[in-house]
Design a protein around this motif. Structure first.
Motif, PDB file in Angstrom:
ATOM      1  N   CYS A 133     -95.753 -92.841 -18.389  1.00 60.74           N
ATOM      2  CA  CYS A 133     -96.144 -94.038 -17.647  1.00 60.74           C
ATOM      3  C   CYS A 133     -96.775 -93.719 -16.293  1.00 60.74           C
ATOM      4  N   GLY A 134     -97.170 -92.464 -16.114  1.00 62.26           N
ATOM      5  CA  GLY A 134     -97.934 -92.087 -14.924  1.00 62.26           C
ATOM      6  C   GLY A 134     -97.125 -91.818 -13.682  1.00 62.26           C
ATOM      7  N   LEU A 135     -95.832 -91.493 -13.839  1.00 58.68           N
ATOM      8  CA  LEU A 135     -94.987 -91.193 -12.686  1.00 58.68           C
ATOM      9  C   LEU A 135     -94.439 -89.778 -12.813  1.00 58.68           C
ATOM     10  N   PRO A 136     -94.564 -88.948 -11.777  1.00 59.98           N
ATOM     11  CA  PRO A 136     -94.009 -87.594 -11.832  1.00 59.98           C
ATOM     12  C   PRO A 136     -92.490 -87.622 -11.794  1.00 59.98           C
ATOM     13  N   LYS A 137     -91.874 -86.493 -12.131  1.00 65.46           N
ATOM     14  CA  LYS A 137     -90.416 -86.421 -12.233  1.00 65.46           C
ATOM     15  C   LYS A 137     -89.718 -86.694 -10.905  1.00 65.46           C
ATOM     16  N   GLN A 182    -102.885-104.133 -11.018  1.00 68.84           N
ATOM     17  CA  GLN A 182    -102.916-104.902 -12.267  1.00 68.84           C
ATOM     18  C   GLN A 182    -103.740-104.185 -13.321  1.00 68.84           C
ATOM     19  N   ALA A 183    -104.941-103.768 -12.914  1.00 71.94           N
ATOM     20  CA  ALA A 183    -105.858-103.092 -13.835  1.00 71.94           C
ATOM     21  C   ALA A 183    -105.254-101.785 -14.347  1.00 71.94           C
ATOM     22  N   GLU A 184    -104.553-101.057 -13.471  1.00 74.41           N
ATOM     23  CA  GLU A 184    -103.926 -99.794 -13.870  1.00 74.41           C
ATOM     24  C   GLU A 184    -102.817-100.030 -14.893  1.00 74.41           C
ATOM     25  N   ILE A 185    -102.010-101.071 -14.673  1.00 70.76           N
ATOM     26  CA  ILE A 185    -100.913-101.379 -15.588  1.00 70.76           C
ATOM     27  C   ILE A 185    -101.458-101.826 -16.948  1.00 70.76           C
ATOM     28  N   LEU A 186    -102.517-102.648 -16.933  1.00 69.24           N
ATOM     29  CA  LEU A 186    -103.112-103.097 -18.193  1.00 69.24           C
ATOM     30  C   LEU A 186    -103.716-101.926 -18.964  1.00 69.24           C
ATOM     31  N   LYS A 187    -104.323-100.996 -18.243  1.00 67.69           N
ATOM     32  CA  LYS A 187    -104.871 -99.798 -18.885  1.00 67.69           C
ATOM     33  C   LYS A 187    -103.761 -98.969 -19.514  1.00 67.69           C
ATOM     34  N   LEU A 188    -102.640 -98.841 -18.803  1.00 72.43           N
ATOM     35  CA  LEU A 188    -101.485 -98.118 -19.322  1.00 72.43           C
ATOM     36  C   LEU A 188    -100.973 -98.789 -20.592  1.00 72.43           C
ATOM     37  N   GLN A 190    -102.606-100.715 -22.664  1.00 71.94           N
ATOM     38  CA  GLN A 190    -103.591-100.512 -23.738  1.00 71.94           C
ATOM     39  C   GLN A 190    -103.386 -99.146 -24.381  1.00 71.94           C
ATOM     40  N   GLN A 191    -103.228 -98.138 -23.543  1.00 66.35           N
ATOM     41  CA  GLN A 191    -103.053 -96.768 -24.021  1.00 66.35           C
ATOM     42  C   GLN A 191    -101.771 -96.637 -24.853  1.00 66.35           C
ATOM     43  N   LEU A 192    -100.676 -97.202 -24.338  1.00 63.79           N
ATOM     44  CA  LEU A 192     -99.403 -97.132 -25.049  1.00 63.79           C
ATOM     45  C   LEU A 192     -99.465 -97.869 -26.385  1.00 63.79           C
ATOM     46  N   GLN A 193    -100.172 -99.002 -26.392  1.00 60.07           N
ATOM     47  CA  GLN A 193    -100.266 -99.792 -27.616  1.00 60.07           C
ATOM     48  C   GLN A 193    -101.000 -99.024 -28.707  1.00 60.07           C
ATOM     49  N   LYS A 194    -102.042 -98.302 -28.317  1.00 56.62           N
ATOM     50  CA  LYS A 194    -102.798 -97.511 -29.290  1.00 56.62           C
ATOM     51  C   LYS A 194    -101.963 -96.344 -29.811  1.00 56.62           C
ATOM     52  N   GLU A 195    -101.207 -95.703 -28.913  1.00 59.07           N
ATOM     53  CA  GLU A 195    -100.415 -94.539 -29.304  1.00 59.07           C
ATOM     54  C   GLU A 195     -99.216 -94.904 -30.173  1.00 59.07           C
ATOM     55  N   ARG A 196     -98.616 -96.066 -29.896  1.00 58.02           N
ATOM     56  CA  ARG A 196     -97.354 -96.431 -30.560  1.00 58.02           C
ATOM     57  C   ARG A 196     -97.471 -97.615 -31.510  1.00 58.02           C
ATOM     58  N   THR A 197     -98.656 -98.214 -31.606  1.00 59.03           N
ATOM     59  CA  THR A 197     -98.891 -99.375 -32.471  1.00 59.03           C
ATOM     60  C   THR A 197     -97.878-100.484 -32.222  1.00 59.03           C
ATOM     61  N   ASP A 206    -103.019-116.600 -16.148  1.00 60.46           N
ATOM     62  CA  ASP A 206    -104.423-116.324 -15.832  1.00 60.46           C
ATOM     63  C   ASP A 206    -105.192-115.954 -17.100  1.00 60.46           C
ATOM     64  N   ILE A 207    -106.002-116.888 -17.599  1.00 60.93           N
ATOM     65  CA  ILE A 207    -106.727-116.652 -18.847  1.00 60.93           C
ATOM     66  C   ILE A 207    -107.772-115.550 -18.701  1.00 60.93           C
ATOM     67  N   ALA A 208    -108.332-115.399 -17.499  1.00 64.27           N
ATOM     68  CA  ALA A 208    -109.335-114.348 -17.285  1.00 64.27           C
ATOM     69  C   ALA A 208    -108.712-112.965 -17.432  1.00 64.27           C
ATOM     70  N   LEU A 209    -107.453-112.843 -17.062  1.00 65.50           N
ATOM     71  CA  LEU A 209    -106.761-111.556 -17.110  1.00 65.50           C
ATOM     72  C   LEU A 209    -106.587-111.060 -18.540  1.00 65.50           C
ATOM     73  N   VAL A 210    -106.409-111.981 -19.462  1.00 68.74           N
ATOM     74  CA  VAL A 210    -106.145-111.578 -20.850  1.00 68.74           C
ATOM     75  C   VAL A 210    -107.409-111.530 -21.709  1.00 68.74           C
ATOM     76  N   GLN A 211    -108.539-111.862 -21.120  1.00 65.24           N
ATOM     77  CA  GLN A 211    -109.769-111.955 -21.920  1.00 65.24           C
ATOM     78  C   GLN A 211    -110.095-110.652 -22.649  1.00 65.24           C
ATOM     79  N   ASP A 212    -109.989-109.528 -21.947  1.00 70.55           N
ATOM     80  CA  ASP A 212    -110.311-108.241 -22.548  1.00 70.55           C
ATOM     81  C   ASP A 212    -109.079-107.485 -23.037  1.00 70.55           C
ATOM     82  N   PHE A 213    -107.904-108.083 -22.857  1.00 68.85           N
ATOM     83  CA  PHE A 213    -106.668-107.368 -23.171  1.00 68.85           C
ATOM     84  C   PHE A 213    -106.056-107.808 -24.496  1.00 68.85           C
ATOM     85  N   CYS A 214    -106.089-109.107 -24.778  1.00 63.09           N
ATOM     86  CA  CYS A 214    -105.362-109.638 -25.934  1.00 63.09           C
ATOM     87  C   CYS A 214    -106.279-109.967 -27.105  1.00 63.09           C
ATOM     88  N   ASP A 215    -105.673-109.987 -28.290  1.00 64.51           N
ATOM     89  CA  ASP A 215    -106.400-110.318 -29.515  1.00 64.51           C
ATOM     90  C   ASP A 215    -106.455-111.822 -29.738  1.00 64.51           C
TER      91      ASP A 215
END
Length: 251
Positions: A133-137, A182-188, A190-197, A206-215
């Motif tokens: 999740c992008g955080l060092p130990k 916000q953009a960093e968390i959404l990118k994270l 997206q990445q996790l969703q692809k890796e773990r389905t 905010d409908i604009a926020l989900v425009q490129d994120f949700c199906d």
């Protein structure tokens, strides 16, 4: 893809000072594995109540909730514990969702220890999740109040992923963060969703926020679903006056 979550005719009535408040009225939807579904609406529209219903934080007044085909509408005890192995929730305020007496590492390790891992193995897995999740130990021994909101939300996502759920419910999980974070968390996500389905149920105002994120997007107003479809369909061709007003307020 197989159906992971299904809600049928959910209804929730709250009672306050001898007065009934209908918060959710006849809400039905389904969510498939690997799908991202947004529920949007203004404050008070009922979207967060829906999230609390499907995660069994509150009881439905009527209706049914199915998780991978199992009826969890009235789940308690062992059945509810099994359900939480499949779904987890990420809240709006990450700092408040952590026990302030525990470090971030301890908060993440808690669920791992509860599921039978030894402390050494739980710590190793905790550090892997933080890294994912992008955080060092170095963040493991820090307390929630010692990190930024975005960093704490990353730790909250790491904690939610600890038991490898198939479904994440995100209740306004980015609304308290600035636009860049916000953009960093959404990118994270997206990445996790692809890796773990994983499937996501994304609660947002905010409908604009989900425009490129949700199906798919569900629009709620006064406890009911007033419109649903793909983000592009809902944004470009809104059918209801409420949806048009909601879009105009953010675009």
């Amino acid at each position: 893809m197989a159906e992971i979550l299904k809600a049928e005719h959910l209804r929730k009535v709250f009672f306050s000072q001898e007065r009934e408040v209908l918060a959710v009225d006849d809400v039905s939807f389904s969510l498939k594995q690997g799908e991202k579904l947004a529920i949007i609406g203004e404050s008070g529209s009922g979207k967060t109540t829906v999230a609390r219903l499907v995660t069994r934080l509150i009881d439905a007044s009527s209706g049914k909730i199915f998780l991978e085909g199992d009826d969890i509408t009235h789940a308690r005890g062992k059945q509810l514990k099994e359900a939480y192995k499949k779904m987890q929730m990420v809240f709006q305020s990450p700092i408040e969702s952590f026990d302030p007496r525990l470090t971030l590492g301890d908060g993440i390790m808690e669920s791992l220890l509860n599921h039978g891992l030894k402390k050494a193995a739980a710590l190793e897995e905790c550090l892997k999740l933080l890294s994912l999740c992008g955080l060092p130990k170095e963040f493991a021994p820090r307390y929630p109040h010692e990190v930024s909101g975005g960093q704490c939300q990353r730790a909250a996502i790491a904690r939610a992923l600890a038991i490898e759920p198939k479904l994440l419910i995100l209740d306004e999980a980015t609304s308290a963060l600035d636009v860049t974070v916000q953009a960093e968390i959404l990118k994270l996500l997206q990445q996790l969703q692809k890796e773990r389905t994983m499937a996501y149920l994304f609660i947002c105002h905010d409908i604009a926020l989900v425009q490129d994120f949700c199906d798919r997007v569900i629009v709620m107003h006064e406890g009911s679903i007033v419109e649903e479809g793909t983000p592009d369909d809902v944004i470009k061709h809104p059918q209801k006056a409420y949806t048009k007003k909601l879009i105009e307020s953010v675009l």
